[in-house]
Design a protein around this motif. Structure first.
Motif, PDB file in Angstrom:
ATOM      1  N   VAL A  65      -3.697   8.066   3.866  1.00 11.61           N
ATOM      2  CA  VAL A  65      -5.226   6.455   3.888  1.00 11.61           C
ATOM      3  C   VAL A  65      -5.348   5.983   4.739  1.00 11.61           C
ATOM      4  O   VAL A  65      -7.312   5.259   4.609  1.00 11.61           O
ATOM      5  N   VAL A  66      -5.030   5.806   5.506  1.00 13.45           N
ATOM      6  CA  VAL A  66      -6.386   5.679   6.831  1.00 13.45           C
ATOM      7  C   VAL A  66      -7.383   6.307   7.055  1.00 13.45           C
ATOM      8  O   VAL A  66      -8.531   6.117   6.755  1.00 13.45           O
ATOM      9  N   GLN A  97       1.604   3.947  -1.577  1.00 14.02           N
ATOM     10  CA  GLN A  97       2.010   5.035  -2.146  1.00 14.02           C
ATOM     11  C   GLN A  97       2.405   4.950  -0.830  1.00 14.02           C
ATOM     12  O   GLN A  97       3.646   6.073  -1.527  1.00 14.02           O
ATOM     13  N   VAL A  98       2.512   5.402   0.093  1.00 18.79           N
ATOM     14  CA  VAL A  98       2.634   6.109   1.300  1.00 18.79           C
ATOM     15  C   VAL A  98       4.648   5.193   1.219  1.00 18.79           C
ATOM     16  O   VAL A  98       5.587   6.334   1.920  1.00 18.79           O
ATOM     17  N   LEU A  99       4.636   3.641   0.891  1.00 20.03           N
ATOM     18  CA  LEU A  99       5.802   3.824   0.681  1.00 20.03           C
ATOM     19  C   LEU A  99       6.986   4.402  -0.208  1.00 20.03           C
ATOM     20  O   LEU A  99       7.679   3.994   0.469  1.00 20.03           O
ATOM     21  N   LYS A 100       6.285   4.712  -0.865  1.00 20.59           N
ATOM     22  CA  LYS A 100       6.978   4.742  -2.314  1.00 20.59           C
ATOM     23  C   LYS A 100       7.353   6.757  -1.706  1.00 20.59           C
ATOM     24  O   LYS A 100       7.618   7.206  -2.412  1.00 20.59           O
ATOM     25  N   GLY A 101       6.642   7.229  -0.676  1.00 18.27           N
ATOM     26  CA  GLY A 101       6.317   8.153   0.195  1.00 18.27           C
ATOM     27  C   GLY A 101       5.952   9.264  -1.115  1.00 18.27           C
ATOM     28  O   GLY A 101       6.560  10.125  -0.959  1.00 18.27           O
ATOM     29  N   GLU A 140      11.271  12.944   6.592  1.00 16.58           N
ATOM     30  CA  GLU A 140      11.267  11.647   7.239  1.00 16.58           C
ATOM     31  C   GLU A 140      10.636  11.954   8.288  1.00 16.58           C
ATOM     32  O   GLU A 140      10.757  13.077   9.436  1.00 16.58           O
ATOM     33  N   HIS A 141       9.290  11.067   8.835  1.00 17.56           N
ATOM     34  CA  HIS A 141       9.155  10.956  10.057  1.00 17.56           C
ATOM     35  C   HIS A 141       8.401   9.369  10.603  1.00 17.56           C
ATOM     36  O   HIS A 141       7.799   8.854   9.938  1.00 17.56           O
ATOM     37  N   LYS A 170      10.023   3.599   5.984  1.00 15.07           N
ATOM     38  CA  LYS A 170      10.017   4.917   6.194  1.00 15.07           C
ATOM     39  C   LYS A 170       9.044   5.451   5.656  1.00 15.07           C
ATOM     40  O   LYS A 170       7.986   4.843   3.975  1.00 15.07           O
ATOM     41  N   PHE A 171       8.481   6.167   6.066  1.00 14.32           N
ATOM     42  CA  PHE A 171       7.668   6.932   6.238  1.00 14.32           C
ATOM     43  C   PHE A 171       8.331   8.504   6.838  1.00 14.32           C
ATOM     44  O   PHE A 171       9.138   9.073   7.018  1.00 14.32           O
ATOM     45  N   PHE A 172       7.146   9.189   5.409  1.00 16.53           N
ATOM     46  CA  PHE A 172       7.287  11.090   4.796  1.00 16.53           C
ATOM     47  C   PHE A 172       6.503  11.843   5.308  1.00 16.53           C
ATOM     48  O   PHE A 172       4.763  11.628   5.438  1.00 16.53           O
TER      49      PHE A 172
END
Length: 570
Positions: A562-563, A551-555, A467-468, A488-490
């Protein structure tokens, strides 16, 4: 020996190959420095070696052999040790009874003949060849001629602190020498090491780039270039020649770009390589595209797209006619999506024909044509012939010009399902691009059913995922609004499984623009790209950036990824 020397000088003078002054000069050099008279005459450029051996053959009544065209039995080579062969510039070419035929650069050297006769126990039948041909044949024929060189070469690869600096105008090996070197064990070994590293690391491309004092090796892994350990600069021409030999390209051509392909087996699986060679300031740059069929995922369900995107794709793929466009920059996975759609709709009751440049993956049951513009088989000319083959589905590798898009649209209007790719960054941009290519808006409305813009983002390595947290200020700066209360970001910390990169593999993100009545009205009015995109978003289109955030929120991936690959929404 004096009589032999007299005989040799007599041959040169009688055949008018040398003047008496030149002969006297050569004899003076021999008296001062020693060595063979024939070698001295060649070194002083009084006569070419090829003319010398031809004259000696005729004058001495000894046969002349062209070793380049002669295959020597490896068992016969074993008769004479390699150090003796190199020292005396000799090589055995055949054996009959108790006599061996010996190719010699100096057939007048009685001492050599006596020594070899005593060493081997065979009688000697001398024939003539050039010293250069004998040296090359020794390198090719003796199994241990390159022993120890591989180890030295590998050591040299890592010895970056000491490197030979070559100026741009340095004399490179001749094409004949490069051809010989490229077929020897050390160069084959180093080239194979480079290819194997690319395949093992699942790279899509290998770049071999020469600079003034070094060679740079880079691998494109999951869409990002990483620098690898490069060989020494001085073996760059040999590696390029080896790749040319493997690709059946012209090793003598160094000024023009060349394209080719070859196939290799790694651990039982076949891997295709597409080769592009480009002359640069410091040598030829090589780009190798790796097509590893075992890594290909030709299945819509496994492309990594969101469920709503897969549903839309499957719906339009089942239409009886119309045009579907897949857009995105180079390396965004367009071709894989094309093949996946074809696999999805393929059935015995459908005639599917493709025209590609080149055919990247062979698909069972689908007729695939390779475009060859150099002989007049362009996309447009191939399409005209395909239409006479009663197809249901036509796949065009890429729409590049008005002629191709004109036939594609007419095909879609006459009851065919046409699938193709276009180089634009957004789905709405594809429509504007078609108008700019000269297609009338009413024809776009009548034929186009769907545009898919896609990208590939790197997936977080499952072995070192952690997790990040991301600060709200960063999200505000990037203009990213989240509906989730506690997101939550990973990220990947980096481990041995992902070569310390934190990422392993890629997944797809996409935006699907369906041509609704509202979008069609804007096309008819020749509206700008941002207006078409606004209308599509009102009707429920999820943009590339929005799909990436999902896709980010899915981990599955990181915010940075993405950026990196998507532009912000207006």
């Amino acid at each position: 020996m004096a009589s032999l020397k007299d005989r040799l000088t007599e041959i040169f003078i009688n055949n008018k190959l040398l003047t008496q002054e030149q002969l006297d000069e050569a004899l003076a050099v021999q008296k001062e420095k020693g060595g063979r008279l024939s070698d001295i005459i060649v070194t002083l450029k009084f006569i070419k070696e090829s003319e010398l051996v031809l004259t000696l053959s005729e004058g001495l009544g000894l046969p002349l052999i062209d070793l380049k065209r002669f295959k020597i039995d490896p068992e016969i080579v074993k008769i004479i040790p390699i150090n003796i062969a190199r020292h005396y510039q000799i090589i055995p070419v055949s054996k009959m009874g108790d006599t061996i035929t010996l190719a010699m650069a100096d057939p007048l050297n009685v001492f050599t003949i006596d020594h070899v006769q005593a060493l081997t126990g065979y009688k000697i039948n001398p024939i003539i060849s050039t010293s250069q041909d004998i040296a090359q044949t020794i390198d090719l024929s003796y199994p241990d001629s390159t022993k120890g060189i591989i180890e030295d070469l590998v050591k040299e690869m890592s010895a970056s602190s000491i490197e030979l600096i070559r100026e741009e105008k340095d004399v490179l090996p001749s094409d004949q020498e490069l051809n010989l070197i490229s077929r020897q064990a050390p160069v084959i070994q180093v080239t194979n090491m480079i290819l194997e590293e690319g395949v093992n690391k699942k790279a899509s491309d290998i770049l071999i780039e020469p600079f003034s004092s070094k060679l740079r090796l880079r691998l494109r892994i999951d869409g990002v270039l990483h620098e690898g350990k490069a060989p020494a600069k001085n073996i760059h021409p040999s590696i390029v020649s080896r790749i040319k030999v493997m690709s059946d390209l012209n090793i003598a051509e160094h000024r023009l770009p060349q394209d080719g392909r070859f196939k290799m087996k790694f651990s039982g699986r076949e891997v295709d390589f597409r080769v592009s060679i480009l002359p640069s300031s410091f040598g030829e740059k090589v780009a190798l595209r790796i097509l590893d069929k075992s890594q290909a995922t030709l299945n819509i369900e496994r492309l990594g797209f969101s469920p709503n995107i897969i549903t839309n794709l499957e719906k339009v793929a089942k239409l009886p006619h119309g045009m579907i466009l897949i857009t995105g920059p180079t390396g965004s996975g367009k071709t894989t999506t094309l093949y996946s759609i074809m696999k999805f709709i393929d059935s015995p009751d459908k005639n599917i024909i493709t025209v590609e440049d080149p055919v990247e993956y062979q698909l069972e049951g689908i007729n695939q044509v390779t475009a060859r513009p150099e002989i007049g088989l362009t996309f447009a000319s191939a399409l005209r012939s395909i239409l006479r083959q009663d197809p249901n589905v036509i796949m065009i590798g890429e729409i590049r010009d008005f002629e191709t898009v004109d036939i594609a649209i007419k095909s879609a209007l006459t009851g065919h399902l046409v699938i193709s790719t276009l180089h634009t960054t957004t789905a709405a941009g594809a429509i504007v691009r078609l108008v700019n290519m000269g297609v009338e808006p009413y024809l776009i409305n009548s034929s186009l059913v769907c545009v898919v813009a896609q990208r590939l983002v790197r997936k977080i390595c499952a072995y070192c995922k952690e997790e990040h947290p991301v600060k709200k200020e960063i999200l505000d700066t990037l203009k990213i609004k989240l509906d989730v209360k506690d997101p939550k970001f990973f990220r990947g910390k980096g481990c041995s499984h992902c070569f310390n990169m934190g990422y392993s593999g890629r997944t797809g993100i996409a935006e699907v623009l369906l041509l609704s009545s509202g979008v069609r009205e804007l096309i008819l009015a020749r509206a700008q790209e941002h207006l078409i995109k606004q209308q599509a978003r009102k009707e429920g289109m999820v943009t590339l950036r929005e799909d990436g955030i999902t896709q980010v929120l899915k981990g599955l991936t990181t915010l940075e990824e993405v950026v990196r690959v998507t532009a912000p929404d207006e």
